[in-house]
Scaffold this active site. Structure first.
Site, mmCIF file in Angstrom:
data_model
loop_
_atom_site.group_PDB
_atom_site.id
_atom_site.type_symbol
_atom_site.label_atom_id
_atom_site.label_comp_id
_atom_site.label_asym_id
_atom_site.label_seq_id
_atom_site.Cartn_x
_atom_site.Cartn_y
_atom_site.Cartn_z
ATOM 1 N N LYS A 37 0.813 -1.218 0.000
ATOM 2 C CA LYS A 37 0.000 0.000 0.000
ATOM 3 C C LYS A 37 0.848 1.270 0.000
ATOM 4 O O LYS A 37 0.390 2.328 -0.414
ATOM 5 C CB LYS A 37 -0.978 -0.032 1.158
ATOM 6 C CG LYS A 37 -1.987 -1.146 0.983
ATOM 7 C CD LYS A 37 -3.111 -1.108 1.955
ATOM 8 C CE LYS A 37 -4.191 -2.112 1.605
ATOM 9 N NZ LYS A 37 -3.818 -3.518 1.915
HETATM 10 C C1 LIG Z 1 -4.495 -4.519 1.425
HETATM 11 C C2 LIG Z 1 -3.746 -5.785 1.290
HETATM 12 C C3 LIG Z 1 -4.166 -6.778 0.401
HETATM 13 C C4 LIG Z 1 -5.434 -6.667 -0.403
HETATM 14 O O1 LIG Z 1 -5.390 -5.631 -1.343
HETATM 15 P P1 LIG Z 1 -6.727 -5.043 -1.957
HETATM 16 O O2 LIG Z 1 -6.297 -3.920 -2.832
HETATM 17 O O3 LIG Z 1 -7.551 -4.583 -0.806
HETATM 18 O O4 LIG Z 1 -7.379 -6.143 -2.694
HETATM 19 C C5 LIG Z 1 -3.387 -7.914 0.286
HETATM 20 N N1 LIG Z 1 -2.259 -8.076 1.021
HETATM 21 C C6 LIG Z 1 -1.834 -7.145 1.878
HETATM 22 C C7 LIG Z 1 -0.589 -7.391 2.655
HETATM 23 C C8 LIG Z 1 -2.548 -5.958 2.037
HETATM 24 O O5 LIG Z 1 -2.108 -5.034 2.886
#
Ligand SMILES: *Cc1c(COP(=O)(O)O)cnc(C)c1O
Length: 450
Positions: free
Chosen positions: A107
């Site tokens: 993210k």
């Molecule tokens: C947020 C997250 C996901 C999922 O991503 P999305 O965009 O919500 O589908 C998967 N793995 C990790 C480690 C995350 O932080």
């Protein structure tokens, strides 16, 4: 490029306005008015920042190119790998490491950019902003690291009190900056997300407090995530599959958009944990809400995926009236059926669901075979790719040290902590609140920038 809502109620707004709006004022999601084309062979440079620049220019026409360039430089200079998202190969699987940012989860790639973008727009417009978001763990810390100490911004992050890992909670709360408010809610992640959605529907409140959003509903996040699909494709240089651990459908939607732009992705593998609403959607056309289950991959413990609506919009040929009606139906019945669209859905995606037991087995298998540790979210994607059995790029969404309990459980030893995580010790600032829309509104009234 103009932007509009998936539900028809917003049209012809600029990129900057779209970013500041977050969720569209009619409750829909912001999408570009058309999908620009970019064939990978037309990219001259294959480094992450150059690709980002070429992609962002197609979507942003109200920021000077020089400033877009500077925003990219600033956002990705903080990553601890010069390649930003390096790739490793293990036989027919490639691991695309997306966890080299300040909070060790993918993210950061979007939120470092969004934080700098917010600061840029606010400075230009002489405005303040109060960012409101919900997190099941990684979004919150990534948002906080994207926004802490930034001028004219305060950030309020709701998280489920017992629904994030101890490390994730410390990442959000072991912070001195006074513009940061991590708020533990007595409820689930879906409760947190619901509170946010309801507050954003109150347009008077939203305007009075200049609310902005960092949840994966903000289009800038999708935009930033398109970059590594192109990057990985160019590095590997052939038509492969991508396996994406999914919760809110944000990361995988960015891959879908890359495909619409012209990146020849053979198929996107949608990998869920035991919270399998998206798996059921792809396999059976059944999108129906069930209770959230706690798993070893908490950032995917989600039952209604907020970016799903963007995909539905393209599935129905950008018919915003159709989307609007479907979302009314979803609100009423907590389920939708897409059996009439199964062929199309299954040509875009295949889907697999991974149990906690399989997560632990996959971490162990991968470590024993390759001496490489994957985190529990990445394990869902790797397991899905192994089931599909083709050459696949697996998105590694978090550093394994963020989920050290699960790793210890799988491997029987403690993983070394990267220095920045090892240093986290105390909750310097955090707040606890009831699972109530009113309580959160009140908290914002007391603490927001006006
Ligand atoms: C947020 C997250 C996901 C999922 O991503 P999305 O965009 O919500 O589908 C998967 N793995 C990790 C480690 C995350 O932080």
């Amino acid at each position: 490029m103009f932007y509009k809502s998936t539900r028809c109620g917003v049209d012809k707004i600029s990129f900057k306005d779209a970013i500041m709006m977050g969720l569209a004022t009619d409750g829909g999601l912001i999408v570009p008015e058309f999908v620009p084309k970019l064939l990978p062979q037309n990219l001259k440079n294959d480094d992450f920042k150059s690709i980002a620049f070429e992609i962002f220019k197609l979507y942003i026409d109200d920021i000077k190119e020089k400033d877009i360039f500077d925003l990219i430089e600033k956002s990705y200079a903080v990553f601890d790998d010069i390649e930003v998202t390096p790739i490793r190969q293990f036989d027919s699987l490639y691991i695309l490491e997306l966890f080299h940012g300040p909070t060790y989860a993918f993210k950061d790639i979007a939120l470092q950019f969004l934080g700098n973008l917010f600061e840029y727009i606010l400075d230009e417009r002489n405005q303040t902003l109060n960012v409101l978001g919900a997190t099941s763990g990684d979004t919150g810390s990534a948002a906080i690291y994207g926004l802490k100490g930034k001028k004219n911004v305060k950030v309020f992050i709701l998280y489920p009190k017992n629904g994030v890992s101890p490390t994730q909670e410390l990442q959000m709360c072991d912070i001195e900056d006074k513009n940061v408010f991590p708020i533990a809610i007595y409820g689930t992640f879906d409760d947190c997300q619901n509170i946010i959605k309801e507050i954003f529907k109150d347009n008077a409140f939203k305007e009075k407090y200049h609310l902005g959003s960092i949840n994966s509903i903000n289009f800038a996040r999708i935009l930033a995530q398109i970059v590594y699909y192109y990057y990985a494709f160019l590095k590997i240089g052939k038509n492969v599959l991508f396996s994406v651990p999914t919760g809110n459908f944000g990361d995988i939607f960015a891959g879908y958009l890359a495909k619409l732009m012209g990146l020849p992705i053979e198929k996107l593998i949608l990998a869920t944990n035991e919270n399998d609403v998206l798996y059921r959607f792809v396999r059976f056309g059944d999108y129906s809400k069930q209770n959230v289950k706690k798993t070893l991959s908490p950032s995917m413990d989600i039952q209604l995926a907020s970016n799903f609506e963007r995909y539905i919009y393209y599935l129905y040929d950008q018919d915003c009236n159709k989307v609007k009606n479907l979302m009314v139906e979803l609100n009423k019945n907590s389920k939708l059926s897409f059996t009439d669209k199964l062929n199309q859905i299954q040509s875009d995606f295949s889907a697999y669901r991974t149990s906690d037991k399989e997560i632990l087995e996959t971490i162990k298998y991968f470590y024993e075979k390759y001496n490489y540790i994957i985190d529990p979210h990445t394990a869902c994607g790797v397991k899905a790719a192994l089931k599909e059995g083709k050459q696949t790029i697996c998105l590694a969404t978090a550093h394994p040290a963020k989920f050290s309990e699960a790793i210890e459980n799988a491997l029987g030893f403690k993983i070394d902590m990267p220095e920045k995580l090892a240093k986290l010790k105390t909750k310097k600032r955090n707040f606890e609140q009831e699972n109530s829309i009113e309580a959160i509104k009140h908290f914002i009234e007391l603490n927001a920038n006006v």
